[in-house]
Scaffold this motif. Structure first.
Motif, PDB file in Angstrom:
ATOM      1  N   ALA A 165       0.828  -1.205   0.000  1.00 43.67           N
ATOM      2  CA  ALA A 165       0.000   0.000   0.000  1.00 43.67           C
ATOM      3  C   ALA A 165       0.862   1.254   0.000  1.00 43.67           C
ATOM      4  CB  ALA A 165      -0.925   0.005   1.216  1.00 43.67           C
ATOM      5  N   LEU A 166       1.939   1.225   0.794  1.00 41.76           N
ATOM      6  CA  LEU A 166       2.794   2.400   0.908  1.00 41.76           C
ATOM      7  C   LEU A 166       3.727   2.560  -0.285  1.00 41.76           C
ATOM      8  CD1 LEU A 166       3.719   2.290   4.708  1.00 41.76           C
ATOM      9  CD2 LEU A 166       1.858   3.501   3.568  1.00 41.76           C
ATOM     10  N   SER A 167       3.975   1.470  -0.990  1.00 42.55           N
ATOM     11  CA  SER A 167       4.842   1.544  -2.169  1.00 42.55           C
ATOM     12  C   SER A 167       4.041   1.713  -3.461  1.00 42.55           C
ATOM     13  CB  SER A 167       5.703   0.280  -2.275  1.00 42.55           C
ATOM     14  OG  SER A 167       4.894  -0.866  -2.480  1.00 42.55           O
ATOM     15  N   GLY A 168       2.724   1.448  -3.385  1.00 46.41           N
ATOM     16  CA  GLY A 168       1.878   1.550  -4.572  1.00 46.41           C
ATOM     17  C   GLY A 168       2.004   0.354  -5.492  1.00 46.41           C
ATOM     18  N   GLN A 169       2.630  -0.728  -5.016  1.00 49.42           N
ATOM     19  CA  GLN A 169       2.843  -1.909  -5.849  1.00 49.42           C
ATOM     20  C   GLN A 169       1.643  -2.854  -5.775  1.00 49.42           C
ATOM     21  OE1 GLN A 169       5.576  -2.127  -7.884  1.00 49.42           O
ATOM     22  NE2 GLN A 169       5.955  -0.059  -7.111  1.00 49.42           N
ATOM     23  N   TYR A 170       0.509  -2.394  -6.246  1.00 52.81           N
ATOM     24  CA  TYR A 170      -0.683  -3.234  -6.307  1.00 52.81           C
ATOM     25  C   TYR A 170      -1.617  -2.633  -7.346  1.00 52.81           C
ATOM     26  CZ  TYR A 170      -2.908   0.451  -3.582  1.00 52.81           C
ATOM     27  OH  TYR A 170      -3.406   1.648  -3.158  1.00 52.81           O
ATOM     28  N   GLU A 171      -2.578  -3.421  -7.769  1.00 61.02           N
ATOM     29  CA  GLU A 171      -3.481  -2.983  -8.835  1.00 61.02           C
ATOM     30  C   GLU A 171      -4.787  -2.478  -8.264  1.00 61.02           C
ATOM     31  OE1 GLU A 171      -5.816  -5.503 -11.973  1.00 61.02           O
ATOM     32  OE2 GLU A 171      -3.799  -5.197 -12.764  1.00 61.02           O
ATOM     33  N   LEU A 172      -5.220  -1.331  -8.754  1.00 64.84           N
ATOM     34  CA  LEU A 172      -6.479  -0.745  -8.316  1.00 64.84           C
ATOM     35  C   LEU A 172      -7.118  -0.057  -9.517  1.00 64.84           C
ATOM     36  CD1 LEU A 172      -7.882  -0.570  -5.500  1.00 64.84           C
ATOM     37  CD2 LEU A 172      -7.067   1.782  -5.377  1.00 64.84           C
ATOM     38  N   LYS A 173      -8.156  -0.679 -10.071  1.00 62.64           N
ATOM     39  CA  LYS A 173      -8.823  -0.135 -11.255  1.00 62.64           C
ATOM     40  C   LYS A 173     -10.241   0.301 -10.910  1.00 62.64           C
ATOM     41  CE  LYS A 173      -6.222  -2.786 -14.707  1.00 62.64           C
ATOM     42  NZ  LYS A 173      -6.323  -3.727 -15.863  1.00 62.64           N
ATOM     43  N   ALA A 174     -10.575   1.514 -11.318  1.00 59.35           N
ATOM     44  CA  ALA A 174     -11.874   2.088 -10.986  1.00 59.35           C
ATOM     45  C   ALA A 174     -13.029   1.226 -11.489  1.00 59.35           C
ATOM     46  CB  ALA A 174     -11.977   3.501 -11.558  1.00 59.35           C
ATOM     47  N   ASN A 175     -12.933   0.759 -12.732  1.00 59.17           N
ATOM     48  CA  ASN A 175     -14.020  -0.052 -13.307  1.00 59.17           C
ATOM     49  C   ASN A 175     -14.260  -1.321 -12.508  1.00 59.17           C
ATOM     50  OD1 ASN A 175     -14.489   1.766 -15.355  1.00 59.17           O
ATOM     51  ND2 ASN A 175     -13.164   0.720 -16.834  1.00 59.17           N
ATOM     52  N   ASN A 176     -13.178  -1.973 -12.113  1.00 59.23           N
ATOM     53  CA  ASN A 176     -13.296  -3.212 -11.343  1.00 59.23           C
ATOM     54  C   ASN A 176     -13.907  -2.966  -9.967  1.00 59.23           C
ATOM     55  OD1 ASN A 176     -12.107  -4.534 -13.473  1.00 59.23           O
ATOM     56  ND2 ASN A 176     -10.076  -4.641 -12.556  1.00 59.23           N
ATOM     57  N   ILE A 177     -13.495  -1.860  -9.325  1.00 65.30           N
ATOM     58  CA  ILE A 177     -14.023  -1.520  -8.002  1.00 65.30           C
ATOM     59  C   ILE A 177     -15.522  -1.265  -8.075  1.00 65.30           C
ATOM     60  CG2 ILE A 177     -13.990   0.194  -6.144  1.00 65.30           C
ATOM     61  CD1 ILE A 177     -11.029   0.656  -6.818  1.00 65.30           C
ATOM     62  N   LEU A 178     -15.933  -0.460  -9.038  1.00 66.34           N
ATOM     63  CA  LEU A 178     -17.350  -0.107  -9.174  1.00 66.34           C
ATOM     64  C   LEU A 178     -18.200  -1.328  -9.512  1.00 66.34           C
ATOM     65  CD1 LEU A 178     -16.895   3.228 -11.166  1.00 66.34           C
ATOM     66  CD2 LEU A 178     -17.512   2.991  -8.751  1.00 66.34           C
ATOM     67  N   LYS A 179     -17.689  -2.167 -10.407  1.00 70.94           N
ATOM     68  CA  LYS A 179     -18.436  -3.365 -10.810  1.00 70.94           C
ATOM     69  C   LYS A 179     -18.615  -4.316  -9.642  1.00 70.94           C
ATOM     70  CE  LYS A 179     -18.355  -7.208 -14.101  1.00 70.94           C
ATOM     71  NZ  LYS A 179     -17.603  -7.863 -15.212  1.00 70.94           N
ATOM     72  N   GLU A 180     -17.527  -4.578  -8.905  1.00 66.81           N
ATOM     73  CA  GLU A 180     -17.614  -5.504  -7.778  1.00 66.81           C
ATOM     74  C   GLU A 180     -18.481  -4.929  -6.663  1.00 66.81           C
ATOM     75  OE1 GLU A 180     -14.780  -7.983  -4.621  1.00 66.81           O
ATOM     76  OE2 GLU A 180     -13.858  -6.644  -6.105  1.00 66.81           O
ATOM     77  N   ALA A 181     -18.360  -3.617  -6.409  1.00 66.36           N
ATOM     78  CA  ALA A 181     -19.156  -2.987  -5.360  1.00 66.36           C
ATOM     79  C   ALA A 181     -20.648  -3.100  -5.664  1.00 66.36           C
ATOM     80  CB  ALA A 181     -18.751  -1.517  -5.210  1.00 66.36           C
ATOM     81  N   TRP A 182     -21.007  -2.927  -6.920  1.00 64.23           N
ATOM     82  CA  TRP A 182     -22.418  -3.048  -7.302  1.00 64.23           C
ATOM     83  C   TRP A 182     -22.900  -4.491  -7.143  1.00 64.23           C
ATOM     84  CZ3 TRP A 182     -26.367  -0.081  -7.469  1.00 64.23           C
ATOM     85  CH2 TRP A 182     -27.526  -0.490  -8.134  1.00 64.23           C
ATOM     86  N   GLN A 183     -22.070  -5.442  -7.529  1.00 67.57           N
ATOM     87  CA  GLN A 183     -22.428  -6.855  -7.375  1.00 67.57           C
ATOM     88  C   GLN A 183     -22.636  -7.211  -5.901  1.00 67.57           C
ATOM     89  OE1 GLN A 183     -19.129  -8.756  -9.376  1.00 67.57           O
ATOM     90  NE2 GLN A 183     -20.129  -8.677 -11.384  1.00 67.57           N
ATOM     91  N   LEU A 184     -21.752  -6.713  -5.046  1.00 70.20           N
ATOM     92  CA  LEU A 184     -21.882  -6.971  -3.612  1.00 70.20           C
ATOM     93  C   LEU A 184     -23.126  -6.298  -3.044  1.00 70.20           C
ATOM     94  CD1 LEU A 184     -18.173  -6.591  -2.385  1.00 70.20           C
ATOM     95  CD2 LEU A 184     -19.485  -8.706  -2.628  1.00 70.20           C
ATOM     96  N   THR A 185     -23.443  -5.110  -3.552  1.00 72.02           N
ATOM     97  CA  THR A 185     -24.624  -4.386  -3.092  1.00 72.02           C
ATOM     98  C   THR A 185     -25.898  -5.159  -3.413  1.00 72.02           C
ATOM     99  OG1 THR A 185     -23.531  -2.236  -3.357  1.00 72.02           O
ATOM    100  CG2 THR A 185     -25.941  -2.241  -3.306  1.00 72.02           C
ATOM    101  N   ILE A 186     -25.984  -5.686  -4.633  1.00 74.45           N
ATOM    102  CA  ILE A 186     -27.160  -6.468  -5.039  1.00 74.45           C
ATOM    103  C   ILE A 186     -27.217  -7.787  -4.271  1.00 74.45           C
ATOM    104  CG2 ILE A 186     -28.295  -7.634  -6.951  1.00 74.45           C
ATOM    105  CD1 ILE A 186     -28.382  -4.564  -7.052  1.00 74.45           C
ATOM    106  N   LYS A 187     -26.077  -8.438  -4.130  1.00 73.99           N
ATOM    107  CA  LYS A 187     -26.017  -9.747  -3.476  1.00 73.99           C
ATOM    108  C   LYS A 187     -26.421  -9.667  -2.005  1.00 73.99           C
ATOM    109  CE  LYS A 187     -22.790 -13.509  -2.406  1.00 73.99           C
ATOM    110  NZ  LYS A 187     -21.381 -13.988  -2.554  1.00 73.99           N
ATOM    111  N   ASN A 188     -25.993  -8.600  -1.331  1.00 75.14           N
ATOM    112  CA  ASN A 188     -26.242  -8.476   0.112  1.00 75.14           C
ATOM    113  C   ASN A 188     -27.316  -7.441   0.436  1.00 75.14           C
ATOM    114  OD1 ASN A 188     -23.849 -10.161   1.306  1.00 75.14           O
ATOM    115  ND2 ASN A 188     -22.906  -8.845  -0.241  1.00 75.14           N
ATOM    116  N   PHE A 189     -28.106  -7.072  -0.563  1.00 74.87           N
ATOM    117  CA  PHE A 189     -29.049  -5.967  -0.388  1.00 74.87           C
ATOM    118  C   PHE A 189     -30.041  -6.219   0.749  1.00 74.87           C
ATOM    119  CE2 PHE A 189     -33.034  -3.741  -1.417  1.00 74.87           C
ATOM    120  CZ  PHE A 189     -32.557  -2.437  -1.441  1.00 74.87           C
ATOM    121  N   LEU A 190     -30.680  -7.363   0.768  1.00 74.29           N
ATOM    122  CA  LEU A 190     -31.725  -7.629   1.750  1.00 74.29           C
ATOM    123  C   LEU A 190     -31.178  -7.739   3.170  1.00 74.29           C
ATOM    124  CD1 LEU A 190     -33.970 -10.205  -0.160  1.00 74.29           C
ATOM    125  CD2 LEU A 190     -34.357  -7.754   0.171  1.00 74.29           C
TER     126      LEU A 190
END
Length: 268
Positions: free
Chosen positions: A18-43
């Motif tokens: 995290a402190l070195s920035g040596q990891y992958e973080l893509k906006a599209n992937n974050i938004l897509k997964e967050a929406w999937q989790l929201t629908i899956k755990n909505f109730l």
């Protein structure tokens, strides 16, 4: 004979990456997964969000009533006959009430963040898990107090700096709960980690901010989706940035093949 073998492992990143920035973080992937989790755990997750909002509003109203006596006087701000001194007093009371509710409700907010983090590792949660943040009440409230003070000072210099710090400190609550890090260090680590992926994280939170505005235009009805979505984004970013420690327990004896997996914060 029943023997339990425990093994810990990490999902996502870690503090070093995290402190070195040596990891992958893509906006599209974050938004897509967050929406999937929201629908899956909505109730199961939405009632917790509603409970959090109700408790926060209650704390705010009580704090405001302690300041003003009758909260309805706040509407005098919009009256032309209102005296400037009275208006100033009302504004100060609202700011104090807002400050109070954020600090007091911080453990509840942390509990919801922990639930979203747990969803990001594939686990389910229950409403009672909102109380998980209370085991970290003092450090969370101290961190929230320090963050609000820093944001307030920054906002007096340049308004957008307050928004930046709010985003930069977004991982601090989970660093305290999941990594057992001290309040001041959690703020610093979150700040440094976010700065390594500032463009991606800014793009994600800018979209979330627009979604909040859009939800508000429709009488707040859309918040029932936007709020869980926001918390899941926090959980995913934290997982990919700092990682989440999990524990696998293999039970021996008559249940040799049984296995339980749990996070460090949640009970099995």
């Amino acid at each position: 004979m029943n023997d339990n073998l425990e093994k810990e492992f990490n999902v996502g990143g870690n503090i070093e990456s995290a402190l070195s920035g040596q990891y992958e973080l893509k906006a599209n992937n974050i938004l897509k997964e967050a929406w999937q989790l929201t629908i899956k755990n909505f109730l199961s997750f939405s009632p917790t969000i509603v409970l959090l909002i109700v408790l926060q509003i209650t704390i705010f109203v009580v704090a405001l009533k302690m300041q003003l006596g009758d909260p309805s006087v706040i509407f005098k701000i919009f009256e032309e006959s209102a005296e400037s001194a009275q208006v100033q007093n009302i504004i100060e009371s609202v700011l104090i009430a807002n400050f109070s509710y954020e600090v007091i409700s911080a453990p509840l907010f942390a509990g919801v963040c922990l639930m979203a983090m747990r969803h990001a590792t594939g686990f389910k949660t229950q409403i009672r898990h909102i109380l998980k943040g209370f085991q970290f009440t003092i450090p969370i409230m101290l961190m929230t107090l320090m963050a609000l003070m820093l944001q307030g000072i920054a906002g007096m210099v340049l308004p957008f700096l307050s928004l930046y710090l709010s985003m930069a400190f977004s991982n601090a609550v989970l660093l305290i709960c999941e990594k057992r890090i001290t309040p001041m260090r959690s703020l610093l680590l979150s700040l440094r980690g976010v700065n390594k992926k500032i463009l991606t994280i800014t793009a994600v939170y800018a979209l979330v901010l627009l979604m909040f505005f859009a939800a508000a235009l429709f009488y707040g009805i859309g918040l029932i989706f936007v709020l869980p979505f926001y918390f899941h984004i926090k959980g995913i970013i934290y997982r990919d940035m700092f990682g989440i420690r999990l524990k696998v327990t293999h039970s021996g004896g008559n249940s040799l093949n049984s296995k339980k997996t749990q996070s460090q914060v949640f009970d099995a």
